[in-house]
Design a protein around this motif. Sequence first.
Motif, mmCIF file in Angstrom:
data_model
loop_
_atom_site.group_PDB
_atom_site.id
_atom_site.type_symbol
_atom_site.label_atom_id
_atom_site.label_comp_id
_atom_site.label_asym_id
_atom_site.label_seq_id
_atom_site.Cartn_x
_atom_site.Cartn_y
_atom_site.Cartn_z
ATOM 1 N N PRO A 46 35.393 43.221 36.781
ATOM 2 C CA PRO A 46 36.668 43.867 36.435
ATOM 3 C C PRO A 46 37.564 42.951 35.593
ATOM 4 O O PRO A 46 37.570 41.729 35.772
ATOM 5 C CB PRO A 46 37.315 44.150 37.795
ATOM 6 C CG PRO A 46 36.178 44.163 38.764
ATOM 7 C CD PRO A 46 35.180 43.178 38.230
ATOM 8 N N ASP A 47 38.322 43.555 34.696
ATOM 9 C CA ASP A 47 39.226 42.803 33.824
ATOM 10 C C ASP A 47 40.165 41.903 34.625
ATOM 11 O O ASP A 47 40.408 40.756 34.247
ATOM 12 C CB ASP A 47 40.060 43.753 32.965
ATOM 13 C CG ASP A 47 39.238 44.492 31.922
ATOM 14 O OD1 ASP A 47 38.032 44.199 31.761
ATOM 15 O OD2 ASP A 47 39.812 45.379 31.260
ATOM 16 N N ARG A 48 40.696 42.406 35.725
ATOM 17 C CA ARG A 48 41.664 41.615 36.500
ATOM 18 C C ARG A 48 41.023 40.361 37.098
ATOM 19 O O ARG A 48 41.675 39.328 37.239
ATOM 20 C CB ARG A 48 42.334 42.466 37.579
ATOM 21 C CG ARG A 48 41.445 42.874 38.720
ATOM 22 C CD ARG A 48 42.153 43.776 39.730
ATOM 23 N NE ARG A 48 41.302 44.098 40.849
ATOM 24 C CZ ARG A 48 40.309 44.970 40.825
ATOM 25 N NH1 ARG A 48 40.053 45.648 39.726
ATOM 26 N NH2 ARG A 48 39.581 45.177 41.903
ATOM 27 N N VAL A 49 39.736 40.436 37.421
ATOM 28 C CA VAL A 49 39.031 39.267 37.957
ATOM 29 C C VAL A 49 38.815 38.244 36.844
ATOM 30 O O VAL A 49 39.038 37.052 37.036
ATOM 31 C CB VAL A 49 37.696 39.678 38.617
ATOM 32 C CG1 VAL A 49 36.891 38.456 39.022
ATOM 33 C CG2 VAL A 49 37.955 40.588 39.811
ATOM 34 N N VAL A 50 38.412 38.715 35.684
ATOM 35 C CA VAL A 50 38.234 37.818 34.537
ATOM 36 C C VAL A 50 39.575 37.171 34.182
ATOM 37 O O VAL A 50 39.643 35.977 33.893
ATOM 38 C CB VAL A 50 37.629 38.563 33.327
ATOM 39 C CG1 VAL A 50 37.537 37.646 32.115
ATOM 40 C CG2 VAL A 50 36.252 39.126 33.676
ATOM 41 N N ALA A 51 40.665 37.931 34.251
ATOM 42 C CA ALA A 51 41.995 37.389 33.955
ATOM 43 C C ALA A 51 42.380 36.306 34.960
ATOM 44 O O ALA A 51 42.940 35.272 34.575
ATOM 45 C CB ALA A 51 43.038 38.503 33.951
ATOM 46 N N ARG A 52 42.082 36.505 36.218
ATOM 47 C CA ARG A 52 42.389 35.476 37.233
ATOM 48 C C ARG A 52 41.601 34.205 36.964
ATOM 49 O O ARG A 52 42.122 33.098 37.083
ATOM 50 C CB ARG A 52 42.078 35.984 38.636
ATOM 51 C CG ARG A 52 43.095 36.937 39.158
ATOM 52 C CD ARG A 52 42.791 37.314 40.589
ATOM 53 N NE ARG A 52 43.516 38.508 40.946
ATOM 54 C CZ ARG A 52 43.125 39.375 41.849
ATOM 55 N NH1 ARG A 52 42.005 39.194 42.509
ATOM 56 N NH2 ARG A 52 43.857 40.434 42.107
ATOM 57 N N ILE A 53 40.336 34.379 36.621
ATOM 58 C CA ILE A 53 39.505 33.223 36.296
ATOM 59 C C ILE A 53 40.065 32.512 35.071
ATOM 60 O O ILE A 53 40.189 31.283 35.046
ATOM 61 C CB ILE A 53 38.037 33.653 36.079
ATOM 62 C CG1 ILE A 53 37.437 34.123 37.409
ATOM 63 C CG2 ILE A 53 37.209 32.524 35.466
ATOM 64 C CD1 ILE A 53 36.096 34.837 37.273
ATOM 65 N N ALA A 54 40.446 33.277 34.060
ATOM 66 C CA ALA A 54 41.008 32.690 32.841
ATOM 67 C C ALA A 54 42.312 31.943 33.129
ATOM 68 O O ALA A 54 42.544 30.861 32.568
ATOM 69 C CB ALA A 54 41.246 33.773 31.792
ATOM 70 N N THR A 55 43.147 32.480 33.994
ATOM 71 C CA THR A 55 44.398 31.803 34.360
ATOM 72 C C THR A 55 44.105 30.461 35.011
ATOM 73 O O THR A 55 44.715 29.446 34.679
ATOM 74 C CB THR A 55 45.246 32.683 35.300
ATOM 75 O OG1 THR A 55 45.575 33.894 34.617
ATOM 76 C CG2 THR A 55 46.521 31.985 35.717
#
Length: 108
Positions: A8-17
């Motif tokens: 999911p996009d939100r998981v990738v975003a958390r990883i990116a953060t």
Amino acid sequence: MRGATAIPDRVVARIATRVTSETLHRLIGPRRAGADLSAPSARATTYGETAQLALTVDLPYPADIAVTCRRLQHEVAEGVARLTGLDVRDVTLTIRRLATFGGPGRVQ
């Protein structure tokens, strides 16, 4: 990562953060840890096995902003790709603000 479940996009975003925060800390070094930097944020958009990232960060000033931005984009792309298996094709970087550290606020 062929045939794997989409992340999911939100998981990738958390990883990116997280990767952005760790990379910034390493790039700016401990001597600038006193700078008043807000936490980075990230948005991610995934398309099958590829991802695009949008990062928003504060940077310390004075610094070589162009070099710092290029390294940050490159290292975050590599880190997110390593952790997710996605091909990170684009990392857009927005500088929220420059935070001065160590001395007078104006440098000439």
